[in-house]
Write a protein that holds these residues in place. Structure first.
Motif, PDB file in Angstrom:
ATOM      1  N   ILE A 213      43.614 -18.409   5.657  1.00 42.99           N
ATOM      2  CA  ILE A 213      43.813 -18.373   7.116  1.00 42.99           C
ATOM      3  C   ILE A 213      42.655 -17.703   7.842  1.00 42.99           C
ATOM      4  O   ILE A 213      42.722 -17.481   9.046  1.00 42.99           O
TER       5      ILE A 213
ATOM      6  N   ARG B 138      43.300 -23.701   8.496  1.00 44.52           N
ATOM      7  CA  ARG B 138      44.655 -23.580   9.065  1.00 44.52           C
ATOM      8  C   ARG B 138      45.342 -24.936   9.119  1.00 44.52           C
ATOM      9  O   ARG B 138      46.556 -25.021   9.321  1.00 44.52           O
TER      10      ARG B 138
ATOM     11  N   SER C  13      46.732 -21.692   0.662  1.00 47.59           N
ATOM     12  CA  SER C  13      45.678 -21.970   1.643  1.00 47.59           C
ATOM     13  C   SER C  13      45.025 -20.651   2.069  1.00 47.59           C
ATOM     14  O   SER C  13      45.430 -19.591   1.638  1.00 47.59           O
TER      15      SER C  13
ATOM     16  N   SER D   7      47.050 -11.306   5.106  1.00 46.86           N
ATOM     17  CA  SER D   7      47.456 -12.332   4.143  1.00 46.86           C
ATOM     18  C   SER D   7      48.971 -12.305   4.051  1.00 46.86           C
ATOM     19  O   SER D   7      49.574 -11.232   4.160  1.00 46.86           O
TER      20      SER D   7
ATOM     21  N   ALA E 179      47.140 -24.409   5.980  1.00 46.87           N
ATOM     22  CA  ALA E 179      48.103 -23.305   6.096  1.00 46.87           C
ATOM     23  C   ALA E 179      49.330 -23.777   6.880  1.00 46.87           C
ATOM     24  O   ALA E 179      50.472 -23.570   6.457  1.00 46.87           O
TER      25      ALA E 179
ATOM     26  N   CYS F 217      49.072 -17.711   1.986  1.00 48.43           N
ATOM     27  CA  CYS F 217      48.149 -17.866   3.120  1.00 48.43           C
ATOM     28  C   CYS F 217      47.257 -16.637   3.094  1.00 48.43           C
ATOM     29  O   CYS F 217      47.661 -15.570   3.552  1.00 48.43           O
TER      30      CYS F 217
END
Ligand code: MN
Ligand code: MN
Length: 445
Positions: free
Chosen positions: A87, A244, A85, A65, A247, A268
């Motif tokens: 990932i 993503r 967001s 992260s 992200a 993320c």
């Protein structure tokens, strides 16, 4: 959208695809985001003695992260602006004892991660990505299958000629979790079984022994590169667009935002697909720990109250994808409350399912503010839920950020075939998401 904007969307799509093809797992995404951030002058928080307006820092949570922050002029207890967001994406993870041989074929046993339709993961090329730690403590990075010259791995399915019984089963039962085993080889050397031969090869090429899989994190993910879809190339098919897509656009938006007053932040995070659990998920203390580290380096110094005020006064766009209206299954959607491919950024007041369970339910005061911002900047947006009432549902990290008292609204890209090995998005939506996040982060207040 005019011709110039369409051309810009096409160019942006190329950059986006390049990110997707590199950032294929949460570890690779975190590494790529940190690499890009360092290029832009971001430094690890812990290397900074003090922080002042304009400083750019990042927090790396166990390589899975990442939190990026650009420090503003205003005292941090006034709150920060966050775009958040995840990932991680659904996939097949190798079990701790993955290697076994059955009737001449060497397999990797897997345990799926996140919500998948198991039958979709058979008969497609899979790449093996992750890390292994050997007994002497060496970390070995594994990345096999993304290069055209690499081998890939493969979960077989029963041939149609013998599938009468299988074809009578439901889609959920046709392929079981334990049948999701990936072919790893069939080779044998003089006096060696195929399994021994594969292990000899792994020892020679990677220095790995069978016991080392116990201290490993290896993921099988679709190996195929992202591609344009349609004669007009308006769409992108790729693995891992949830999340993503958000992200990539969030990180770019933070890099390009112009605000000077408020501290801006881009999250993320890992583990969203399995409930935001663990030390790298949004359910952990990673956000408050990172913000505490930042506050402790700012003028005024750290206090528990400053941290609480900072988080409570913050505003966040939870940048996660939404299910696009699927004309092939239109009866499962409330069309007036669905997002459409090409319809712009999707705002979702509440995620969750059934009676809104596990939703954060954005406040209309905040929605009104974001809506006004979109209208002022001519950014197309759509209000949507995920499927019909009692039909659909899903969560994001929104409710975990909302627990601090901050304003949170789900804002993301519309995706068709979400969680499939190949998901579909619209290039204009990717551009719109970037514009939305950038305008939000560029707000002075
Ligand atoms: Mn998601
Ligand atoms: Mn998801």
């Amino acid at each position: 959208m005019n011709a110039r904007e369409r051309k810009a969307a096409m160019a942006y799509g190329e950059k986006y695809k390049a990110f997707l093809d590199t950032a294929r797992t949460e570890r690779l995404a975190a590494a790529e985001i940190i690499r890009r951030a360092e290029e832009k002058g971001f430094k690890p928080v812990y290397t900074m003695k003090s922080l002042k307006a304009g400083d750019k820092v990042y927090w790396n949570q166990k390589d899975k992260s990442v939190i990026l922050a650009v420090i503003g002029k205003e005292p941090v207890h006034e709150g920060i602006k966050i775009v958040g967001s995840h990932i991680d994406s659904p996939r097949l993870d190798l079990k701790a004892n993955p290697v076994h041989e059955q009737d001449g074929i060497v397999y990797f046993r897997t345990h799926y991660y996140g919500g998948i339709k198991k039958y979709q993961w058979t008969c497609i090329p899979l790449a093996l990505i992750g890390v292994v730690f050997t007994k002497d403590g060496k970390k070995v990075d594994i990345n096999i299958g993304l290069k055209d010259s690499d081998p890939v791995f493969y979960v077989s399915d029963l041939l149609i000629h013998m599938a009468q019984d299988q074809m009578k089963k439901t889609l959920a039962e046709g392929i079981t979790g334990e049948q999701l085993q990936a072919v790893a080889g069939t080779h044998s050397e003089e006096g060696q079984t195929p399994k021994d031969a594969i292990m000899t090869l792994l020892k020679k090429e990677y220095g790995i022994e069978e016991e080392d899989f116990a201290a490993a994190e290896l993921e099988l993910v679709p190996a195929t590169k992202s591609r344009d879809v349609g004669f007009d190339r308006s769409l992108i098919a790729s693995y891992g667009q949830d999340d993503r897509a958000c992200a990539f656009t969030s990180v770019q938006a933070l890099f390009d935002s112009t605000a000077k007053t408020r501290t801006n932040c881009c999250l993320c995070v890992d583990k969203e697909e399995i409930g935001s659990v663990g030390a790298t998920g949004m359910g952990s203390h990673l956000l408050e720990n990172a913000v505490a580290e930042i506050i402790s380096r700012m003028s005024g110094g750290y206090s528990d109250l400053t941290l609480r005020r900072c988080l409570a006064h913050s505003a966040m766009l939870s940048s996660d994808v939404n299910a696009a209206f699927d004309p092939m299954n239109g009866n499962l959607y409330d069309k007036d409350n669905s997002s459409f491919l090409g319809g712009g950024i999707v705002f979702n007041k509440y995620t969750g399912s059934r009676g809104k369970y596990s939703a954060s339910d954005a406040n209309p005061e905040f929605i009104a503010k974001v809506r006004a911002l979109m209208e002022k900047n001519d950014i197309p947006f759509q209000m949507a839920e995920l499927g019909k009432v009692d039909q659909g549902g899903g969560g994001t990290i929104a409710y975990l950020a909302a627990k601090y008292g901050m304003d949170v609204l789900d804002a993301g890209v519309s995706v068709l075939s979400m969680h499939a090995p190949w998901e579909l998005t619209n290039k204009e939506d990717i551009c719109t998401a970037y514009r939305c996040y950038k305008i939000f982060l560029s707000l002075e207040k």
